[in-house]
Design a protein around this motif. Structure first.
Motif, mmCIF file in Angstrom:
data_model
loop_
_atom_site.group_PDB
_atom_site.id
_atom_site.type_symbol
_atom_site.label_atom_id
_atom_site.label_comp_id
_atom_site.label_asym_id
_atom_site.label_seq_id
_atom_site.Cartn_x
_atom_site.Cartn_y
_atom_site.Cartn_z
ATOM 1 N N ASP A 63 37.705 40.983 23.116
ATOM 2 C CA ASP A 63 37.896 40.993 24.896
ATOM 3 C C ASP A 63 38.312 42.437 25.114
ATOM 4 O OD1 ASP A 63 37.015 38.542 25.491
ATOM 5 O OD2 ASP A 63 38.917 37.825 25.821
ATOM 6 N N TYR A 64 39.191 43.107 24.247
ATOM 7 C CA TYR A 64 39.587 44.155 24.840
ATOM 8 C C TYR A 64 39.427 45.452 24.110
ATOM 9 C CZ TYR A 64 42.264 41.719 28.362
ATOM 10 O OH TYR A 64 42.869 40.886 29.234
ATOM 11 N N LYS A 65 38.385 45.322 23.443
ATOM 12 C CA LYS A 65 37.770 46.502 22.791
ATOM 13 C C LYS A 65 37.457 47.683 23.491
ATOM 14 C CE LYS A 65 32.915 45.472 22.157
ATOM 15 N NZ LYS A 65 32.670 46.142 23.169
ATOM 16 N N ASP A 66 36.899 47.405 24.703
ATOM 17 C CA ASP A 66 36.626 48.564 25.548
ATOM 18 C C ASP A 66 37.801 49.238 26.439
ATOM 19 O OD1 ASP A 66 34.073 48.393 25.541
ATOM 20 O OD2 ASP A 66 33.503 46.918 26.724
ATOM 21 N N ALA A 67 38.903 48.268 26.358
ATOM 22 C CA ALA A 67 40.064 49.028 27.021
ATOM 23 C C ALA A 67 40.699 49.716 26.172
ATOM 24 C CB ALA A 67 41.005 47.516 27.350
ATOM 25 N N VAL A 68 40.304 49.696 24.857
ATOM 26 C CA VAL A 68 41.203 50.657 23.959
ATOM 27 C C VAL A 68 40.822 51.996 24.344
ATOM 28 C CG1 VAL A 68 41.155 51.417 21.606
ATOM 29 C CG2 VAL A 68 41.430 49.057 22.044
ATOM 30 N N ALA A 69 39.593 52.286 24.561
ATOM 31 C CA ALA A 69 38.905 53.644 24.830
ATOM 32 C C ALA A 69 39.763 54.226 26.115
ATOM 33 C CB ALA A 69 37.426 53.640 25.122
ATOM 34 N N PHE A 70 40.148 53.408 27.128
ATOM 35 C CA PHE A 70 40.609 53.853 28.271
ATOM 36 C C PHE A 70 42.144 54.264 28.106
ATOM 37 C CE2 PHE A 70 36.799 52.079 29.148
ATOM 38 C CZ PHE A 70 35.958 53.067 30.118
ATOM 39 N N LEU A 71 42.673 53.230 27.305
ATOM 40 C CA LEU A 71 44.075 53.278 26.692
ATOM 41 C C LEU A 71 44.316 54.558 26.037
ATOM 42 C CD1 LEU A 71 46.270 51.354 27.366
ATOM 43 C CD2 LEU A 71 46.314 50.522 25.181
ATOM 44 N N LEU A 72 43.487 54.777 25.365
ATOM 45 C CA LEU A 72 43.297 56.090 24.593
ATOM 46 C C LEU A 72 43.531 57.338 25.161
ATOM 47 C CD1 LEU A 72 43.150 56.179 21.482
ATOM 48 C CD2 LEU A 72 40.957 56.887 21.368
ATOM 49 N N GLY A 99 44.271 67.676 47.084
ATOM 50 C CA GLY A 99 43.414 68.153 45.979
ATOM 51 C C GLY A 99 43.169 67.477 44.758
ATOM 52 N N GLN A 100 43.635 66.156 44.942
ATOM 53 C CA GLN A 100 43.656 65.352 43.446
ATOM 54 C C GLN A 100 42.458 64.137 43.689
ATOM 55 O OE1 GLN A 100 45.232 65.525 40.816
ATOM 56 N NE2 GLN A 100 46.167 67.255 41.305
ATOM 57 N N VAL A 101 41.725 64.093 42.607
ATOM 58 C CA VAL A 101 40.613 63.101 42.885
ATOM 59 C C VAL A 101 41.025 61.676 42.043
ATOM 60 C CG1 VAL A 101 38.154 62.263 42.115
ATOM 61 C CG2 VAL A 101 38.964 64.719 42.835
ATOM 62 N N SER A 102 40.925 60.618 42.674
ATOM 63 C CA SER A 102 41.329 59.318 41.949
ATOM 64 C C SER A 102 39.983 58.493 41.684
ATOM 65 C CB SER A 102 42.173 58.355 42.862
ATOM 66 O OG SER A 102 42.101 57.122 42.220
ATOM 67 N N LEU A 103 39.783 58.254 40.378
ATOM 68 C CA LEU A 103 38.417 57.842 40.071
ATOM 69 C C LEU A 103 38.676 56.122 39.682
ATOM 70 C CD1 LEU A 103 36.846 60.312 37.718
ATOM 71 C CD2 LEU A 103 36.136 59.718 39.822
ATOM 72 N N GLY A 104 40.086 55.689 40.292
ATOM 73 C CA GLY A 104 40.565 54.531 39.917
ATOM 74 C C GLY A 104 40.772 53.640 41.293
ATOM 75 N N ILE A 156 39.749 51.358 34.884
ATOM 76 C CA ILE A 156 38.835 50.499 34.137
ATOM 77 C C ILE A 156 39.584 49.194 33.368
ATOM 78 C CG2 ILE A 156 37.235 50.573 32.217
ATOM 79 C CD1 ILE A 156 36.125 53.178 33.495
ATOM 80 N N ILE A 157 41.004 49.666 32.935
ATOM 81 C CA ILE A 157 41.755 48.832 32.133
ATOM 82 C C ILE A 157 41.960 47.587 33.182
ATOM 83 C CG2 ILE A 157 43.803 48.320 31.143
ATOM 84 C CD1 ILE A 157 43.820 51.098 29.961
ATOM 85 N N ILE A 158 42.361 47.822 34.569
ATOM 86 C CA ILE A 158 42.513 46.609 35.317
ATOM 87 C C ILE A 158 41.481 45.961 35.707
ATOM 88 C CG2 ILE A 158 43.191 46.289 37.753
ATOM 89 C CD1 ILE A 158 44.782 48.847 37.633
ATOM 90 N N ALA A 159 40.013 46.668 35.638
ATOM 91 C CA ALA A 159 38.968 45.810 36.016
ATOM 92 C C ALA A 159 38.584 45.108 34.673
ATOM 93 C CB ALA A 159 37.785 46.794 36.011
ATOM 94 N N ILE A 160 38.836 45.514 33.587
ATOM 95 C CA ILE A 160 38.673 44.313 32.333
ATOM 96 C C ILE A 160 39.630 43.393 32.214
ATOM 97 C CG2 ILE A 160 38.851 44.596 29.696
ATOM 98 C CD1 ILE A 160 37.895 47.533 29.740
#
Lengths: 386, 291, 337
Positions: free
Chosen positions: B261-270, C56-61, C123-127
Motif C-alpha cells: 500500500d505504501y510502497k509509492d510513499a517510500v520514494a517521497f519519504l526518501l 519566490g517559492q513554488v509549492s508543488l503540494g 503525494i504522501i498525503i494523497a496516498i
C-alpha cells in the motif's frame, strides 16, 4: 450543356443535399435529450472510452431506425476525465443547461456519487455505469445502475474456489476505486465460503511491475489460489508476472479485465486464468435457448465492426443503460421524468448485454448473481465453464 | 530467503534502470536551462507507442525503434525551438508551465492518433525468462540494464571527450562565461532537449515489453523519473542514475517486505528525508547562488 | 514583473463590482454554481500567489493542503459529529502545524527545495487519503454535510427568506463565496503592504542582499508558506461543504500543478491576475467540451501558447499593453494590477 439546364441541375442537387442533411424526418419533433458524463480520458478511460463509443453508436442506430416515440434521440456527452469535481459540474450542466430527459453516467463510483445529489434534486432519472453497491443501496428514487455489484463478482469467484476445495487464498488488488471496492467486498463475504485470505497485497493503478507483491504471496504459507481484483492494464501485468515467476496455483481475475484486450496484453500467460464476466465475451458458446444470445451477438458484431476494436464488459454497461432508458421512455409514452422513473422501476425481463434486468422499487439494479458467467482462458480464447 | 531477496532486487533494478534513464533526461535539461521539463515523460510514451505504430506499418522492430527515437529527437528539438526558445526571456517557472502544456498537448495528440488502449511490445529475445539462483529474471530486464549502461557510458564519454559535450558542461556551470567563450547557449540547450528526448524514447521502447505502453504511460514514469532526479540532487548525472536505481529498489523492497500500500510513499519519504539531512541530494553539486 | 506592481490598487472595488454583476448578467443556477467554485478556488490561488509571487517559492503540494481542509471538515462533521466551523478551524490548525514543521527546516536552505519537499509531502498525503478508506472513504470518495452555523444550514438545495426576498441556496452560497474571495484578497493585500510584504519583496529581489541588510528571510518565508497553506485548507473546507462530495483526486499532484498553473497563467505576483488565471483554467474544460477527443490537445496547446506569448501572465501583459496605448494621463483607474 446550356445555362438553363445547368441551373436546373444545381437546383436539383441542392434539393437533394438539403433532403440528405435533414435526414429521415420525424424532424419536426423535439429530440429526446440523453445526457451522458463519462470518463472518456484519464485513469478511468478503460471504462469511459468503450462506454462513450457504445452510446454514440447506438444513438445513431436508434435514430436511423426512426427514433423513440417518433422523436430522434440527441446525445449530449461530456468527458469528466475521471474527476469527481468535473463529473459534478458536467452533471449539473446536463441537468440545468441542457435540460436532459435522462442522465447516463458516471463511469466510476466516485464520479457517480458526486452527481447523485444533483440528479435527485433535479428529479431526473439517472443510470450509473459504476460497480459499487452504495449507488443503489440504500435505494434512491431517481438513481439506477446497470453493472452487477462488485460483491456479486467476488461471490462468483469465491463459490468456484469453494467448489474446487480451495480454503486459503492470496488477494491482490489495485488501489484505484475499482480495486479497493472489490477488495473490501471480497473481504466482507469471504468467510461465508469457508475461505481465508492469508495474503493481502495491492498495487498502484499505473504500476509497471508486480513481481514483488506476487513473490510475497507465493511465499505465504498455504496459499492455494490467487485472486486479483483490478482493471485496466494492471491485471495484465499481474498475469504476465505470475507466469514469469512460474507460480502454478490457480489465478482468478475479476470482471475488470473482461475484454479481448486482456488476452492480447497478457498473451500466453493468461492460459488457465478464470474470471466472472458477462455473456458478452462468449456469445457463440451460449446455448441457443439463452435469451441473451442474440442481444450479445448483435452488440459484439456491431461494436467491433464500427470501432475496429474488441468489445469490453464496460461498453455493455452503456448499451444497457441506453436501452433501459429507451425502453422506459417507450413504456412511459412520454419524457415526463416521473413517468420514466416509474417505468424504469417496473422493468421486468429486460434482456441486456450484462444480464436480464428485473427492477423493483427495492432493487434499482435488477441483476442476479447468475448474470456473471464463469470463464476460463483456454488456448488463448475464452471458454465457458459452467 | 535469499531467493526472495534476489527476486525483489531484480524487480527493483529493472524498474530502477528505467527511472534512471528518465531521470537522466530531467538532469540534462535542468543543467542546461534550469527548466524542469515535465514533458520528459511523454518521450517515454512516444518511444513505446511510435515503435508500435511503425511496427504496425510493417517495419521490423529494430528499424521501428530507430524511427521512434528519431521522431522523439525531432519533437524534442521542436519543443525547444518553438516553445522554450521563443519564450526564453520568461521566468523559469513560466518555462516549466510551458513544458506542462507541451506534455498535455503531446498526450492529447497521441490519444487522437494512437487511441487510448494499452499495448504490449514483444520481448527482444526469444526466451522471456531466465533463472538465477532460485529467482527469475526477464531477459528484457537484461536488455534494459545493458542499454541503460551503454547509454550512461556514452553520455559520460560525450561530456568528457567531445567539444560539444564540454560546451554543454560549460553552459551548466556558468552561462555568461560560456557565452563569452563563444558557446551558442541556445544551441546547447536545444541539444540538451534533443538528447533528453532520445533518452526518454529509448527508455520507452526498451521498457515497453515489461511495462506495456499507452498514451498516458508518461505521466507516472515521468513523475517517478523526476523524483529519482530529485533524490540524486537534480543536477548530477551520477546522482540521477543512483537515484533511479535506489528508487526502484526501495519500491520493490517495500512492497516485498513492508507494505505494498505504501510502497509509492517510500520514494517521497526518501525525498523529504534527503532534503532534511542531505539538502544537496545524494550527489548534488555544490553551487553558490549568485548575488 | 516582481517589483513593478504597484501595491496600492483600485482593484478591490472593481472585484466587488464584478462579483455583484455576475448574478445579474448570468442569472442561471448552472453559471452561479461554477462561479461559486471559481471564487473558492481563486481565493486558494490568491493565497498560493503570496508564496509564489512574493516569497519566490513554488509549492508543488498545495492541493494536499486544500484536500486536508476538505477531508478534515468532511470527517470531523460527518464521522465525529462536529459542527462545521470548529471542524474547519481544527483542519486549518492541523495544516498550519504540518506546513510549519516541514517548512521550518526546508526554508532555511536557499533555492528551490521547498518545491521538492512539498511535492513529496503532497503525494504522501494523497496516498494516505487514498489508502485509509476506513477514515476517508478511499478512492470512491466521501459525502460532506452542508455548511451550518449555530443551527442555520446553508445548502444549495434549500431556499432562504431574507427581508421578504426568496433567495435560492445557490445564490446564497455564491454570495458567501464572493465574500470569502473579497476577504482573501483584502487580507493578501494587507499582507503585501505590511512590513512582512516589503521584506518578502526584498527577498524575492535578492535573498543575499536582503539578508545583508538584516532581514531574517527564512522567518518571513516560513510565515508566508504557513499562511498560504491555511488559505488552501480553509477554502478546501468550504469547497467540500459546497460540493457535498469529495474524492482523493483533490489531493493529487495534478491538482497541485493546476493551482500553480493558475498563478503563472494569471501573472505571478498579481493578486487580481491570479484570480483571472483561476477563472480561465476552470472555465476551459467547460468551453472545450465541443472538441471532444481533441479537448486534451487543445487544452495543452492553449496553455502552451498563452505562456509563450504572455510569459508574464495574462493580467500583467494586458495591463502593460494598456499602459503603452493609453499614456498615464488619459487612463482613468483601470482594473490592472
Amino acid at each position: 450543356m446550356n445555362k438553363k439546364s445547368l441551373l436546373r441541375g444545381m437546383a436539383a442537387v441542392t434539393t437533394l443535399l438539403a433532403l440528405a442533411l435533414a435526414g429521415p424526418a420525424p424532424a419536426s419533433e423535439d429530440p429526446i435529450r440523453i445526457g451522458a458524463f463519462v470518463s472518456a480520458t484519464g485513469p478511468a478511460s478503460f471504462l469511459g472510452d468503450p462506454e462513450l463509443k457504445t452510446l454514440e453508436m447506438y444513438v445513431e442506430r436508434i435514430n436511423e431506425a426512426g427514433g423513440v416515440l417518433g422523436r430522434p434521440l440527441q446525445l449530449i456527452h461530456y468527458d469528466d476525465g475521471g474527476s469527481a469535481s468535473e463529473a459534478r459540474n458536467f452533471a449539473n450542466r446536463l441537468l440545468r443547461r441542457d435540460r436532459v430527459d435522462v442522465l447516463i453516467g458516471g463511469s466510476t463510483t466516485g464520479t457517480t456519487m458526486a452527481a447523485v445529489p444533483l440528479a435527485e434534486r433535479a428529479r431526473t432519472p439517472m443510470i450509473s455505469m459504476a460497480g459499487a453497491l452504495t449507488i443503489v443501496e440504500p435505494v434512491r428514487p431517481w438513481v439506477f445502475k446497470t453493472p452487477q455489484s462488485d460483491r456479486m463478482a467476488a461471490e462468483r469467484v469465491l463459490s468456484d474456489m469453494q467448489a474446487r476445495g480451495i480454503t486459503r487464498i492470496g488477494l491482490i488488488s489495485g488501489t484505484d476505486g475499482f480495486g479497493r471496492s472489490g477488495r473490501e467486498q471480497t473481504l466482507e463475504v469471504v468467510e461465508q465460503f469457508g475461505i481465508q485470505v492469508v495474503a493481502d497485497q495491492t498495487y498502484g493503478p499505473q504500476d509497471t511491475d508486480m513481481t514483488s507483491q506476487l513473490t510475497r504471496i507465493r511465499n505465504t504459507e498455504g496459499v492455494e489460489a490467487v485472486f486479483n481484483f483490478g482493471f485496466g492494464q494492471g491485471p495484465a501485468i499481474v498475469t504476465r508476472n505470475y507466469a514469469h515467476l512460474g507460480i502454478d496455483l490457480p489465478l482468478y481475475q475479476s470482471h475488470g479485465v473482461a475484454s479481448d484486450r486482456f488476452l492480447d496484453l497478457a498473451g500466453p500467460a493468461a492460459e488457465g486464468v478464470r474470471l466472472p464476466a458477462s455473456a458478452l465475451l462468449v456469445p457463440d458458446a451460449l446455448p441457443d435457448d439463452d435469451p441473451q444470445k442474440p442481444v450479445v451477438q448483435g452488440y459484439k458484431e456491431a461494436y467491433e465492426e464500427r470501432w475496429n476494436t474488441s468489445v469490453s464488459t464496460f461498453g455493455g454497461y452503456a448499451y444497457d443503460a441506453l436501452h433501459l432508458a429507451v425502453h422506459a421512455i417507450e413504456q412511459a409514452g412520454s419524457t415526463d421524468p416521473a413517468a420514466i422513473r416509474e417505468a424504469l422501476e417496473s422493468i421486468q425481463d429486460f434482456v441486456g448485454v450484462t444480464g436480464v434486468f428485473n427492477m423493483t422499487p427495492e432493487d434499482h439494479n435488477g441483476l442476479e448473481p447468475e448474470s456473471f458467467r464463469l470463464l476460463e482462458v483456454r488456448d488463448g480464447r475464452w471458454a465457458l465453464i459452467d | 530467503m535469499f531467493a526472495e531477496f534476489l527476486q525483489y532486487l531484480f524487480a527493483g533494478v529493472t524498474t530502477g534502470a528505467i527511472y534512471a534513464l528518465v531521470a537522466l533526461g530531467f538532469t540534462l535539461v535542468y543543467n542546461a536551462s534550469h527548466v524542469i521539463n515535465f514533458a520528459q515523460g511523454e518521450f517515454i510514451m512516444i518511444g513505446g507507442m511510435a515503435t508500435l505504430a511503425f511496427m504496425a506499418m510493417g517495419l521490423p522492430m529494430p528499424l521501428a525503434i530507430a524511427m521512434a527515437i528519431l521522431l522523439a529527437a525531432v519533437l524534442g528539438a521542436l519543443l525547444h525551438r518553438l516553445a522554450i526558445a521563443t519564450a526564453r526571456q520568461a521566468d523559469v517557472v513560466t518555462l516549466i508551465i510551458i513544458t506542462i502544456g507541451a506534455a498535455i498537448f503531446l498526450r492529447g495528440i497521441a490519444q487522437v492518433i494512437w487511441g487510448k488502449e494499452y499495448h504490449a511490445l514483444p520481448s527482444f529475445s526469444e526466451r522471456a525468462s531466465i533463472e538465477v539462483m532460485g529467482a527469475v529474471m526477464y531477459t528484457q530486464s537484461l536488455w534494459v540494464l545493458g542499454i541503460a549502461t551503454v547509454l550512461v557510458l556514452v553520455l559520460a564519454l560525450f561530456f568528457k571527450r567531445t567539444l560539444l559535450g564540454k560546451a554543454i558542461l560549460a553552459t551548466c556551470m556558468n552561462k555568461q562565461a560560456a557565452r563569452l567563450m563563444g558557446v551558442r547557449i541556445q544551441f546547447v540547450v536545444m541539444l540538451a532537449f534533443t538528447l533528453a528526448a532520445i533518452l526518454g524514447a529509448v527508455a520507452g521502447a526498451v521498457a515497453a515489453p515489461i511495462t506495456l505502453t499507452s498514451y498516458d504511460i508518461g505521466i507516472m514514469l515521468g513523475l517517478k523519473g523526476f523524483v529519482a532526479a530529485a533524490i540524486g540532487g537534480l543536477g548530477s548525472g551520477v546522482g540521477a542514475v543512483v537515484g533511479g536505481l535506489l528508487l526502484g529498489i526501495a519500491e520493490a523492497m517495500t512492497a516485498g517486505y513492508i507494505s505494498s500500500d505504501y510502497k509509492d510513499a517510500v520514494a517521497f519519504l526518501l525525498i523529504l528525508v534527503i532534503l532534511l539531512f542531505m539538502p544537496r541530494g545524494l550527489f548534488g553539486s555544490r553551487v553558490a547562488e549568485r548575488v | 514583473m516582481r517589483l513593478s506592481m504597484p501595491s496600492k490598487m483600485p482593484g478591490l472595488p472593481v472585484l466587488v463590482l464584478v462579483l455583484l454583476l455576475v448574478p445579474i448578467i448570468l442569472n442561471d443556477e448552472f453559471y452561479l454554481d461554477i462561479a461559486t467554485q471559481m471564487a473558492l478556488i481563486a481565493a486558494t490561488v490568491v493565497g498560493l500567489n503570496l508564496l509564489v509571487g512574493y516569497a519566490g517559492q513554488v509549492s508543488l503540494g498545495h492541493a494536499a493542503f486544500f484536500a486536508m481542509g476538505a477531508y478534515g471538515s468532511a470527517i470531523l462533521t460527518g464521522t465525529y459529529g462536529w459542527t462545521p466551523v470548529p471542524a474547519l478551524l481544527c483542519a486549518a490548525l492541523l495544516v498550519a502545524t504540518l506546513a510549519w514543521l516541514v517548512g521550518r527546516p526546508i526554508l532555511r536552505l536557499k533555492g528551490h527545495y521547498l518545491s521538492m519537499a512539498t511535492l513529496g509531502l503532497g503525494i504522501i498525503i494523497a496516498i494516505v487519503i487514498n489508502n485509509e478508506g476506513w477514515l476517508t472513504g478511499g478512492p470512491d470518495g466521501i459525502p460532506v454535510q452542508p455548511l451550518s452555523l449555530m443551527g442555520f444550514e446553508l445548502s444549495i438545495f434549500d431556499e432562504y427568506h431574507l427581508f421578504g426576498l426568496v433567495i435560492s441556496g445557490t445564490h446564497a452560497w455564491y454570495a458567501l463565496a464572493g465574500v470569502l474571495l473579497v476577504l482573501a484578497v483584502w487580507i493578501a493585500q494587507n499582507l503585501i503592504d505590511s512590513p512582512i510584504g516589503r521584506a518578502l519583496r526584498a527577498v524575492h529581489g535578492s535573498e543575499v542582499a536582503a539578508r545583508t541588510v538584516g532581514v531574517d528571510t527564512s522567518h518571513y518565508k516560513l510565515l508566508i508558506f504557513v499562511i498560504s497553506a491555511v488559505y488552501a485548507s480553509v477554502m478546501g473546507s468550504f469547497f467540500a461543504h459546497y460540493t457535498g462530495f469529495i474524492t482523493p483526486q483533490l489531493a493529487t499532484f495534478e491538482h497541485s500543478i493546476e493551482l500553480i498553473t493558475m498563478v503563472v497563467l494569471g501573472g505571478m505576483g498579481s493578486t487580481y491576475g491570479v484570480i483571472i488565471g483561476a477563472v480561465l483554467l476552470l472555465l476551459l474544460p467547460q468551453l472545450l467540451t465541443d472538441f471532444h477527443e481533441y479537448e486534451m490537445m487543445m487544452f495543452g496547446l492553449i496553455l502552451m501558447l498563452t505562456m509563450i506569448f504572455m510569459p508574464k501572465g495574462l493580467l500583467p501583459t494586458l495591463s502593460a499593453l494598456v499602459k503603452r496605448h493609453w499614456p498615464a494621463g488619459v487612463r482613468s483607474s483601470g482594473p490592472e494590477g
